[in-house]
Scaffold this active site. Structure first.
Site, mmCIF file in Angstrom:
data_model
loop_
_atom_site.group_PDB
_atom_site.id
_atom_site.type_symbol
_atom_site.label_atom_id
_atom_site.label_comp_id
_atom_site.label_asym_id
_atom_site.label_seq_id
_atom_site.Cartn_x
_atom_site.Cartn_y
_atom_site.Cartn_z
ATOM 1 N N TYR A 81 -3.947 -5.652 -0.165
ATOM 2 C CA TYR A 81 -2.764 -6.493 0.088
ATOM 3 C C TYR A 81 -2.512 -7.404 -1.100
ATOM 4 O O TYR A 81 -3.433 -7.720 -1.862
ATOM 5 C CB TYR A 81 -2.999 -7.353 1.344
ATOM 6 C CG TYR A 81 -2.893 -6.590 2.627
ATOM 7 C CD1 TYR A 81 -1.657 -6.350 3.223
ATOM 8 C CD2 TYR A 81 -4.026 -6.081 3.247
ATOM 9 C CE1 TYR A 81 -1.556 -5.646 4.410
ATOM 10 C CE2 TYR A 81 -3.930 -5.372 4.434
ATOM 11 C CZ TYR A 81 -2.693 -5.160 5.007
ATOM 12 O OH TYR A 81 -2.596 -4.453 6.188
ATOM 13 N N HIS A 219 4.877 -2.704 15.062
ATOM 14 C CA HIS A 219 5.734 -1.817 14.283
ATOM 15 C C HIS A 219 6.417 -0.756 15.145
ATOM 16 O O HIS A 219 7.424 -0.176 14.733
ATOM 17 C CB HIS A 219 4.921 -1.126 13.184
ATOM 18 C CG HIS A 219 4.477 -2.064 12.107
ATOM 19 N ND1 HIS A 219 3.176 -2.491 11.998
ATOM 20 C CD2 HIS A 219 5.158 -2.647 11.099
ATOM 21 C CE1 HIS A 219 3.077 -3.307 10.953
ATOM 22 N NE2 HIS A 219 4.266 -3.425 10.392
#
Length: 333
Positions: A81, A219
């Site tokens: 990330y 999601h």
């Protein structure tokens, strides 16, 4: 005409010796246990340089890995990330991987796929042999087939399937080198995947991807995978689909069907979102950090979910059954 005949003979020979013209790389992981069984850990969405409890999850993975005497680790993507790696000399590789997963039991091969955050960086860096030279455990490709005894794992690059990364990139830049033209990439991948599955004689077929096909997480369902990938999995009688992307732990499935396992709790989690799902199918939804283990024998696969303290959240056993008989036995802890 002569050139055509030569080309035709070449194609026939390729099909004879290779079984297909699939371009998917095939790997072999040796089986070391006398009974042929495999023990594996699965983790996803982890690479935060130890932050957001990544180090605590890694510690518990080490403890469980020792208890199970694991054979290897699977990473389901979002390895670094927020924007992947800048290059193969990016210090984030060692800060998020080598210096975090230090337990002796985790000094095994790691097989990884790419997540959407990885595509925001330099993709070729994660695929580079330079990283393997820094840490021999690291192996990452877009898509490949891993054979280990009775099991074949089909690692699938799910990122190019997702329309929004191309139509609504949310101010993010994605590294689509060696992917475009997109339609050709997806078509070739599905074709090769189907060929590899059809020629497989493995007892178990597991598919590993980043995005969820069935998920109650934030999601939501990846409709592009439902439309394009799921029919191939069903036709080829895949047993498990394993993914990350949603930062949670999930088990969705019905008797006699593919079991959908999410292990995306490697670091940042607790999003506070659970979408409606049939409670008869949703066996586990844990909105927190953790990981999963797989214990595989010729007759069954047992998957166990652990939280950040090593507590068992859920376990389930899927038997290898005939087309007509058998059922899924579930245990809840």
């Amino acid at each position: 005409m002569k050139k055509f005949r030569v080309r035709l003979i070449f194609l026939i020979l390729c099909m004879f010796f290779n079984g297909s013209l699939s371009k998917l790389e095939r790997l072999e992981h040796p089986v070391t246990k006398s009974d042929g069984s495999l023990n594996i850990l699965v983790v996803g969405d982890w690479g935060r340089q130890g932050g957001f409890n990544q180090s605590l999850v890694a510690h518990q993975m080490g403890i469980v890995g020792k208890q199970l005497d694991i054979d290897f680790v699977i990473s389901v993507g979002d390895n670094f990330y927020d924007d992947g790696l800048k290059g193969d000399t990016d210090p984030a590789f060692e800060a998020s991987f080598s210096r975090i997963y230090t337990h002796p039991s985790l000094q095994k091969q790691w097989y990884s796929v790419l997540g959407n955050h990885d595509y925001r960086g330099n993709v070729s860096a994660q695929l580079s042999h330079a990283l393997t030279q820094k840490d021999w455990r690291w192996f990452c490709r877009r898509s490949f087939v891993l054979c280990s005894g009775m099991v074949e794992f089909f690692f699938v690059d799910t990122n190019p399937f997702v329309d929004e990364y191309f139509t609504d990139p949310e101010d993010h830049t994605y590294d689509w080198s060696n992917v475009l033209p997109r339609d050709k990439y997806i078509s070739s991948l599905l074709h090769d995947l189907d060929l590899e599955m059809k020629k497989s004689r493995a007892t178990w077929k597991f598919v590993v991807g980043h995005h969820g096909i069935k998920t109650a997480g934030q999601h939501g369902v990846t409709q592009e995978l439902v439309d394009q990938l799921l029919p191939i999995l069903e036709e080829n009688k895949v047993d498990l689909y394993i993914n990350g992307h949603d930062h949670c732990l999930q088990h969705i499935g019905s008797d006699g069907e593919i079991q959908f396992l999410t292990s995306g709790g490697g670091s940042k989690a607790w999003r506070g979102v659970i979408l409606p799902w049939d409670p008869k199918e949703l066996k586990l939804y844990y909105d927190g950090q953790g990981f999963m283990s797989l214990h595989i024998t010729h007759s069954q696969v047992k998957f166990i979910y652990y939280d950040i303290s090593g507590n068992v959240l859920h376990q389930s056993t899927l038997p290898k059954k005939s087309k007509t008989f058998g059922s899924i036995k579930r245990l809840f802890i």
